[in-house]
Design a protein around this motif. Structure first.
Motif, PDB file in Angstrom:
ATOM      1  N   ARG A 179       0.476   7.795  -5.906  1.00 37.08           N
ATOM      2  CA  ARG A 179      -0.828   7.139  -5.963  1.00 37.08           C
ATOM      3  C   ARG A 179      -1.053   6.428  -7.302  1.00 37.08           C
ATOM      4  N   ALA A 203      -0.183   1.484  10.002  1.00 30.90           N
ATOM      5  CA  ALA A 203      -1.566   1.575   9.550  1.00 30.90           C
ATOM      6  C   ALA A 203      -2.005   0.234   8.970  1.00 30.90           C
ATOM      7  N   PHE A 258      -0.428  -1.748   5.805  1.00 30.53           N
ATOM      8  CA  PHE A 258       0.934  -1.308   5.486  1.00 30.53           C
ATOM      9  C   PHE A 258       1.922  -2.378   5.912  1.00 30.53           C
ATOM     10  N   ALA A 264       0.335   5.688   2.833  1.00 28.45           N
ATOM     11  CA  ALA A 264      -0.245   4.920   3.947  1.00 28.45           C
ATOM     12  C   ALA A 264       0.752   4.669   5.070  1.00 28.45           C
ATOM     13  N   THR A 289       0.835  -1.203   0.000  1.00 27.91           N
ATOM     14  CA  THR A 289       0.000   0.000   0.000  1.00 27.91           C
ATOM     15  C   THR A 289       0.864   1.245   0.000  1.00 27.91           C
ATOM     16  N   GLU A 326       3.044   9.751   4.382  1.00 26.36           N
ATOM     17  CA  GLU A 326       1.740  10.341   4.084  1.00 26.36           C
ATOM     18  C   GLU A 326       1.004  10.734   5.355  1.00 26.36           C
TER      19      GLU A 326
END
Length: 335
Positions: free
Chosen positions: A10, A303, A306, A278, A2, A249
């Motif tokens: 992205r 997260a 991740f 992420a 991710t 991020e």
């Protein structure tokens, strides 16, 4: 995965880019690991740290509870004219906080030296909340460079013309100052809300700002990772050294994506820019052993979705690649 380390982080092709980066590097050496003590002197107290170096032996698992690192203890340094990379940890961190990145660099032919910053490490946090900790950090790193190039027993195997810097969080701040940046503590009012009782906030309000240490011209390239940034274009105006700049991020611990973006935009020369999607701030620390995850869950918890271990494979490859471009290939015949 991710995450993505390309500027267009992205983009759906990010995984393919990362896979290519990971496949691009091959380990030529194992990582030797040793420990150093830089003697106290007029510029500061004794510094304790670690050195990773190229080694012809097979890597072993070294248990330094709660850490588990890979390397060969006190292995003879393999090679000559080796580049040196200095490592500065984050607030309350340690010389071993980026051991996997250090090992990756050693595997690629670098000597990597890191120290515990006095007054701002896991062992000694007595100045962690004061601006003096920020003032002494660049001096610590200069002293480390002086030791490695002038006193370290294997100094003859180093190339003094190939010195790099890796700094994370407050260590990223440290690296930017070492490159010639001048901080402006009024740029980040979010760090000091009106009712904050942190000592450094009082020092900022009273304009008790320590003098900024002189830059270290020996540093030829720097990887600056999720820095605690209090810099604008004016403060960064004298930075001419090539920089690879990373941001998480999600941020954390006083670091925000907008503040790191501001540093990116303020650098006179565009950096090699990466955002880890992420990722929180602590994702740049080495993947945690089970024991460390139990002892320090806040810095080991990522997260949902991740994968820190997978991220570090790509991250380390990018760091090695940057230093290869700017430190290893310095002669006219380099392709």
């Amino acid at each position: 995965m991710t995450f993505c380390t390309t500027p267009d982080w992205r983009h759906p092709l990010c995984r393919l880019v990362l896979a290519a980066c990971c496949l691009g590097g091959t380990a030529a050496h194992a990582a030797g690991v040793s420990f150093i003590n830089v003697p106290a002197g007029p510029d500061g107290p004794a510094l304790r740290g670690a050195v990773w170096s190229p080694c012809s032996a097979t890597a072993e698992r070294l248990v330094l509870a709660p850490l588990v690192i890979e390397g060969t203890r006190d292995c003879p340094v393999n090679g000559t004219q080796l580049p040196l990379v200095l490592v500065s940890h984050g607030s309350g961190g340690s010389a071993l906080g980026h051991h996997d990145t250090a090992a990756a660099l050693a595997d690629a032919g670098y000597v990597v030296a890191a120290i515990n910053h006095p007054g701002d490490s896991f062992q000694d946090a007595n100045r962690q909340g004061h601006l003096s900790a920020f003032a002494t950090r660049p001096v610590d790193m200069k002293r480390l460079a002086d030791y490695m190039l002038g006193t370290w027993p294997q100094r003859a195997q180093l190339d003094a013309g190939k010195v790099g810097f890796f700094g994370y969080s407050r260590g990223g701040y440290t690296g930017l100052v070492a490159l010639g940046a001048v901080p402006d503590w009024t740029l980040r009012p979010d760090l000091c809300p009106p009712l904050s009782t942190r000592p450094l906030c009082g020092e900022i309000r009273r304009n008790e700002i320590p003098a900024t240490p002189a830059p270290d011209p020996r540093i030829r390239a720097a990887v600056i990772v999720d820095p605690l940034s209090v810099f604008d274009a004016k403060g960064l105006g004298k930075v001419s050294t090539p920089v690879q700049l990373w941001a998480s991020e999600l941020g954390g611990d006083g670091v925000t994506l907008p503040s790191v973006q501001a540093a990116r935009d303020g650098l006179p020369q565009p950096p090699d820019w990466h955002v880890a999607a992420a990722a929180g701030h602590f994702a740049f620390l080495a993947p945690c052993s089970p024991a460390l995850a139990d002892a320090a869950p806040d810095i080991c918890r990522d997260a949902p979705g991740f994968d820190r271990a997978a991220f570090h494979q790509a991250f380390n490859a990018q760091v090695v690649g940057f230093f290869q471009r700017h430190l290893q290939r310095t002669d006219a015949s380099a392709d």
